[in-house]
Design a protein around this motif. Sequence first.
Motif, short mmCIF file in Angstrom:
data_model
loop_
_atom_site.label_atom_id
_atom_site.label_comp_id
_atom_site.label_asym_id
_atom_site.label_seq_id
_atom_site.Cartn_x
_atom_site.Cartn_y
_atom_site.Cartn_z
N ASN A 311 4.97 -2.47 -5.12
CA ASN A 311 3.28 -2.85 -4.68
C ASN A 311 3.12 -4.25 -4.12
OD1 ASN A 311 2.79 -0.14 -4.44
ND2 ASN A 311 1.19 0.06 -5.86
N LEU A 312 3.63 -5.10 -5.07
CA LEU A 312 3.60 -6.44 -4.81
C LEU A 312 4.59 -6.63 -3.03
CD1 LEU A 312 2.53 -9.37 -4.99
CD2 LEU A 312 3.93 -9.32 -7.09
N LEU A 313 6.28 -6.28 -3.72
CA LEU A 313 6.76 -6.43 -2.91
C LEU A 313 7.26 -5.26 -1.54
CD1 LEU A 313 10.90 -5.86 -4.71
CD2 LEU A 313 9.72 -7.77 -3.05
N SER A 314 6.02 -4.17 -1.89
CA SER A 314 5.34 -3.90 -0.47
C SER A 314 4.61 -4.57 0.35
CB SER A 314 4.67 -2.24 -1.03
OG SER A 314 6.35 -1.66 -1.46
N ALA A 315 3.76 -5.44 -0.36
CA ALA A 315 3.08 -6.43 0.41
C ALA A 315 2.93 -7.38 1.71
CB ALA A 315 1.27 -6.22 -0.61
N GLU A 326 -7.62 -10.79 -2.60
CA GLU A 326 -7.08 -9.43 -2.12
C GLU A 326 -6.31 -8.65 -2.58
OE1 GLU A 326 -6.71 -11.60 1.51
OE2 GLU A 326 -8.88 -10.94 2.56
N LEU A 327 -5.28 -9.79 -3.50
CA LEU A 327 -4.46 -9.01 -3.51
C LEU A 327 -4.07 -7.82 -4.69
CD1 LEU A 327 -0.94 -8.62 -3.49
CD2 LEU A 327 -1.00 -10.69 -5.21
N GLY A 328 -5.82 -8.62 -5.81
CA GLY A 328 -5.35 -7.77 -7.37
C GLY A 328 -6.71 -6.41 -6.58
N LEU A 330 -5.89 -4.65 -3.76
CA LEU A 330 -4.97 -4.04 -3.35
C LEU A 330 -4.36 -3.40 -3.98
CD1 LEU A 330 -3.57 -3.00 -0.10
CD2 LEU A 330 -1.58 -5.24 -1.04
N LEU A 331 -3.72 -4.12 -5.24
CA LEU A 331 -2.54 -4.03 -6.41
C LEU A 331 -3.81 -2.65 -7.68
CD1 LEU A 331 -0.35 -6.79 -6.61
CD2 LEU A 331 0.29 -4.83 -5.63
N GLU A 332 -5.05 -2.75 -7.60
CA GLU A 332 -6.18 -2.62 -8.16
C GLU A 332 -5.38 -2.90 -9.50
OE1 GLU A 332 -4.60 1.69 -8.02
OE2 GLU A 332 -6.16 2.16 -6.91
N ILE A 333 -5.41 -4.54 -9.93
CA ILE A 333 -5.81 -4.58 -10.67
C ILE A 333 -6.55 -6.52 -10.58
CG2 ILE A 333 -2.62 -4.17 -12.01
CD1 ILE A 333 -1.95 -7.12 -10.50
N PRO A 334 -6.84 -7.48 -11.81
CA PRO A 334 -7.33 -8.16 -11.78
C PRO A 334 -6.30 -9.38 -11.10
CG PRO A 334 -7.94 -7.57 -14.07
CD PRO A 334 -6.67 -6.65 -13.58
N PRO A 335 -7.21 -10.33 -10.26
CA PRO A 335 -6.74 -10.62 -9.32
C PRO A 335 -5.56 -12.17 -10.00
CG PRO A 335 -9.02 -11.27 -8.83
CD PRO A 335 -9.21 -10.43 -9.98
#
Length: 409
Positions: A311-315, A326-328, A330-335
Amino acid sequence: MVLSVNTVRQQLAGIANSGGSHKDQAEKYRAILESVLADSGNEIIETLQVFIEAIVNENVSLVISRQILTDVSTQLTQLPDGISKAVSHYTLDKVQPRVISFEEQVASIRQHLADIYERYQSWREAANVLVGIPLETGQKQYSVDYKLETYLKIARLYLEDDDPVQAEAFINRASLLQAESKNEQLQIYYKVCYARVLDYRRKFIEAAQRYNELSYRGIIHEDERMTALRNALICTILASAGQQRSRMLATLFKDERCQQLPAYSILEKMYLERIIRRSDLQEFEALLQPHQKATTLDGSTILDRAVVEHNLLSASKLYNNITFEELGALLEIPPLTAEKIASQMITEGRMNGYIDQIDSIVHFETREVLPQWDKQIQSLCYQVNSIIEMISNIEPEWIAKIADEQMVH
């Protein structure tokens, strides 16, 4: 009439004192063995132990001992598992001081004993019994196929016992032999075991490549080929994000057989670089084996980690930059976790970008593929030109002839 232990002892003592040729004595021992197996009743374990103790005695000729112990090892396969196991262990203990003299018989008994343990799913005990066969250090010269098959069996048993470290050690021994074997079945067996070891050791992308290779082997049954393909797909999805996995995803996505597999929807999303939600993974999680459900050092599962990296690569393809917050989300994890994973992937060269910790932003960079491609083509052209110049210096007439032919065409 039930044959007692004392009767067997007396009969054995009579043979020892009677003398005669080796052939005659061997026949007498065989006659006693047959009567022990047929008439011992509940005392069969004890009577067999008495018989074995007598035949491996140093006073009995080694020629006779080997013949009769070979007969015993054959008969053990016909006995109930409980009796056979007890007598096998007793035999191995008794011959241990003279094991070099009985290598072939000991190997046969150990193979049989391992089969018994395997039937009862005592994987480690079965493996340990086989390890006792002196394949490399003994006096007997075992065939390449026998050694290869035994090492692979030991590796498989350790895998069943969830011990990939020991399994890898024996796969490494097998790898030294597999090139010498002409047995195609053993070659396939080796590739399957090696792929499973890589899988258990979490070397997922290497395992996926091996599984995928197996899925094309015509000698394997169609169902087994599809199982290998499914394993290749699962390992690819679990692998760390990066160029190697991207190539493997492309290979599998273009393979029409993958469309029949239950995990195809995840494969499709990963190949097309779409964000994968937690809710998308339920069907895929059901396909995972216990060792693939293990947790990593940060407490997340292998699958969670692989999906977050994907998902990080896709982002990185969707955004020029994004805050940790915002990244956290999007990835459904803590920042903080999102920052750590992004930092690791950038450091390892699996993602292009940099992190601004003051403003808590990760900036993504897209590597220009076309300029790199142009440079590679340019380099290749230079190399071809230099080769042509070298040929011109050595064979100018031939080059002139080829050039004339090209002009004609």
